[in-house]
Motif scaffolding. Structure first.
Motif, short mmCIF file in Angstrom:
data_model
loop_
_atom_site.label_atom_id
_atom_site.label_comp_id
_atom_site.label_asym_id
_atom_site.label_seq_id
_atom_site.Cartn_x
_atom_site.Cartn_y
_atom_site.Cartn_z
N MET A 66 0.93 -1.23 0.07
CA MET A 66 0.22 0.00 0.07
C MET A 66 0.92 1.37 -0.02
N PHE A 67 1.77 1.34 0.85
CA PHE A 67 2.65 2.49 0.89
C PHE A 67 3.75 2.72 -0.40
N ASN A 68 4.02 1.41 -1.10
CA ASN A 68 4.72 1.87 -2.26
C ASN A 68 4.00 2.14 -3.35
N THR A 69 2.61 1.82 -3.38
CA THR A 69 1.80 2.09 -4.33
C THR A 69 1.20 3.64 -4.45
N LEU A 70 0.95 3.93 -3.16
CA LEU A 70 0.78 5.55 -2.81
C LEU A 70 1.89 6.39 -3.12
N ASN A 71 3.14 6.00 -3.10
CA ASN A 71 4.25 6.67 -3.43
C ASN A 71 4.28 6.82 -4.97
N VAL A 72 3.94 5.86 -5.62
CA VAL A 72 4.05 5.82 -6.97
C VAL A 72 2.94 6.84 -7.54
N ILE A 73 1.60 6.76 -6.87
CA ILE A 73 0.49 7.73 -7.35
C ILE A 73 0.90 9.14 -6.96
N LEU A 74 1.51 9.34 -6.02
CA LEU A 74 1.95 10.85 -5.67
C LEU A 74 2.94 11.26 -6.52
N SER A 75 3.89 10.37 -7.18
CA SER A 75 4.78 10.76 -8.04
C SER A 75 4.32 11.05 -9.42
N LEU A 76 2.94 10.29 -9.96
CA LEU A 76 2.20 10.60 -10.90
C LEU A 76 1.79 11.82 -11.04
N ALA A 77 1.09 12.24 -9.63
CA ALA A 77 0.39 13.47 -9.60
C ALA A 77 1.22 14.63 -9.69
N ARG A 78 2.31 14.42 -9.11
CA ARG A 78 3.42 15.59 -9.27
C ARG A 78 3.87 15.91 -10.71
N GLN A 115 -3.91 -10.67 -8.75
CA GLN A 115 -3.51 -9.47 -7.86
C GLN A 115 -2.11 -8.85 -8.06
N VAL A 116 -1.32 -9.61 -8.34
CA VAL A 116 -0.06 -9.39 -8.36
C VAL A 116 0.15 -8.65 -9.75
N LYS A 117 -0.71 -8.85 -10.82
CA LYS A 117 -0.52 -8.03 -12.09
C LYS A 117 -0.81 -6.48 -11.82
N ASN A 118 -1.81 -6.23 -10.86
CA ASN A 118 -2.04 -4.78 -10.48
C ASN A 118 -0.95 -4.23 -9.96
N PRO A 147 -1.66 -20.39 -0.46
CA PRO A 147 -2.10 -19.31 0.73
C PRO A 147 -1.94 -17.93 0.05
N PRO A 148 -3.06 -16.99 0.49
CA PRO A 148 -3.01 -15.69 -0.10
C PRO A 148 -1.89 -14.93 0.25
N TYR A 149 -1.38 -14.13 -0.70
CA TYR A 149 -0.44 -13.10 -0.59
C TYR A 149 1.17 -13.86 -0.55
N THR A 150 1.10 -15.13 -0.77
CA THR A 150 2.47 -15.73 -0.95
C THR A 150 3.26 -15.39 -2.16
N LEU A 151 2.52 -15.23 -3.45
CA LEU A 151 3.46 -14.71 -4.60
C LEU A 151 3.56 -13.41 -4.44
N GLN A 152 2.63 -12.79 -3.89
CA GLN A 152 2.79 -11.31 -3.79
C GLN A 152 4.14 -10.82 -2.95
N ILE A 153 4.39 -11.55 -1.87
CA ILE A 153 5.52 -11.46 -0.82
C ILE A 153 6.84 -11.70 -1.68
N VAL A 155 7.37 -11.53 -4.98
CA VAL A 155 7.43 -10.42 -5.90
C VAL A 155 7.83 -9.13 -5.37
N GLU A 156 7.33 -8.52 -4.25
CA GLU A 156 7.56 -7.36 -3.62
C GLU A 156 8.99 -7.38 -2.89
N ASN A 157 9.49 -8.77 -2.49
CA ASN A 157 10.47 -8.74 -1.98
C ASN A 157 11.67 -8.53 -3.16
N ALA A 158 11.59 -9.26 -4.32
CA ALA A 158 12.39 -9.43 -5.45
C ALA A 158 12.63 -7.66 -5.90
N PHE A 159 11.56 -6.99 -5.75
CA PHE A 159 11.69 -5.61 -6.13
C PHE A 159 12.51 -4.80 -5.06
N LYS A 160 11.77 -4.75 -3.85
CA LYS A 160 12.61 -4.06 -2.80
C LYS A 160 13.97 -4.28 -2.68
#
Length: 245
Positions: A66-78, A115-118, A147-153, A155-160
């Motif tokens: 959520m925090f990462n996404t909000l940062n991206v949205i904020l950058s696009l708004a700027r 979900q991860v595609k989003n 288990p929910p969020y397994t793939l998401q975790i 993927v997020e770790n790979a990026f972060k």
């Protein structure tokens, strides 16, 4: 006549002995019943504890994205990129809808992948053509329970912890494969660093391990390996089963 009388006496004595036996054994029977009730209550409480812990573990995962996404949205708004901003907010709203929908212990893999595609959409806004993503999953395996969020975790770790600091082309590959009675999920990145499962930033991976142990009584595995200083492979293995929508 004597034998008849003897038979009656024997029967009377036998009935008395049996009656006494049941009277003496009744506390034992009662104790056994109470013991079974206690075991059932204990099992029920353990199930409730597991459900509570699973819910708590799932909630630990969500704020980071959520925090990462909000940062991206904020950058696009700027940058005043209104069209893309609208699309990114739409992707984020789909994530929120997913987040606040009650989850079972296992969901179909395609639901987790959607979900991860989003998440990928927003990352592509950040990195453009520099980011290359490959998903290798057979159509027949899309109903595999995960288990929910397994793939998401993963993927997020790979990026972060790897891709965001990568210079040049950033590659990420998702592979889901059934192996007998188990299923193996691999998330492979070409980042310059390997994620340490024991380090502080490996909390998400330890989270996966704990949830797998809560859900399954069979063999599961969570591991990180580095291949020839070129790729990092995050691997999760758990029992295979089909989950319908």
């Amino acid at each position: 006549m004597f034998y008849l009388f003897e038979g009656l006496v024997f029967t009377s004595v036998l009935v008395s002995i049996l009656s006494l036996f049941f009277l003496l054994s009744s506390p034992v029977i009662e104790k056994e019943i109470n013991f079974l009730e206690l075991e059932n209550t204990k099992a029920h409480l353990q199930n409730k504890l597991q459900e509570s812990e699973l819910l708590q573990l799932s909630r630990q995962i969500q704020p980071h994205f959520m925090f990462n996404t909000l940062n991206v949205i904020l950058s696009l708004a700027r940058l005043d990129r209104k069209n893309i901003l609208v699309e990114s907010i739409e992707s984020f709203s789909k994530y929120l809808r997913y987040k606040y929908t009650d989850k079972k212990d296992l969901i179909p893999f395609h639901e987790e992948l959607d979900q991860v595609k989003n998440y990928f959409y927003i990352q592509k806004l950040r990195f453009g053509k520099k980011l290359q993503i490959s998903v290798q999953v057979e159509q027949s395996e899309l109903t595999t329970g995960i288990p929910p969020y397994t793939l998401q975790i993963l993927v997020e770790n790979a990026f972060k912890h790897a891709l965001e600091e990568k210079e040049g082309v950033m590659k990420l590959t998702i592979i889901l494969q059934r192996i007998g009675n188990w299923v193996e999920l691999r998330v492979i990145d070409n980042g310059d660093k390997q994620l340490d499962l024991q380090a502080e930033h490996g909390i998400g991976l330890e989270n996966i391990r704990k949830r797998l142990n809560l859900i399954f009584d069979l063999f599961t595995e969570v591991s990180i390996t580095r291949i020839k200083d070129e790729e990092t492979v995050a691997r999760v293995i758990w029992p295979y089963m089909i989950v319908e929508d």
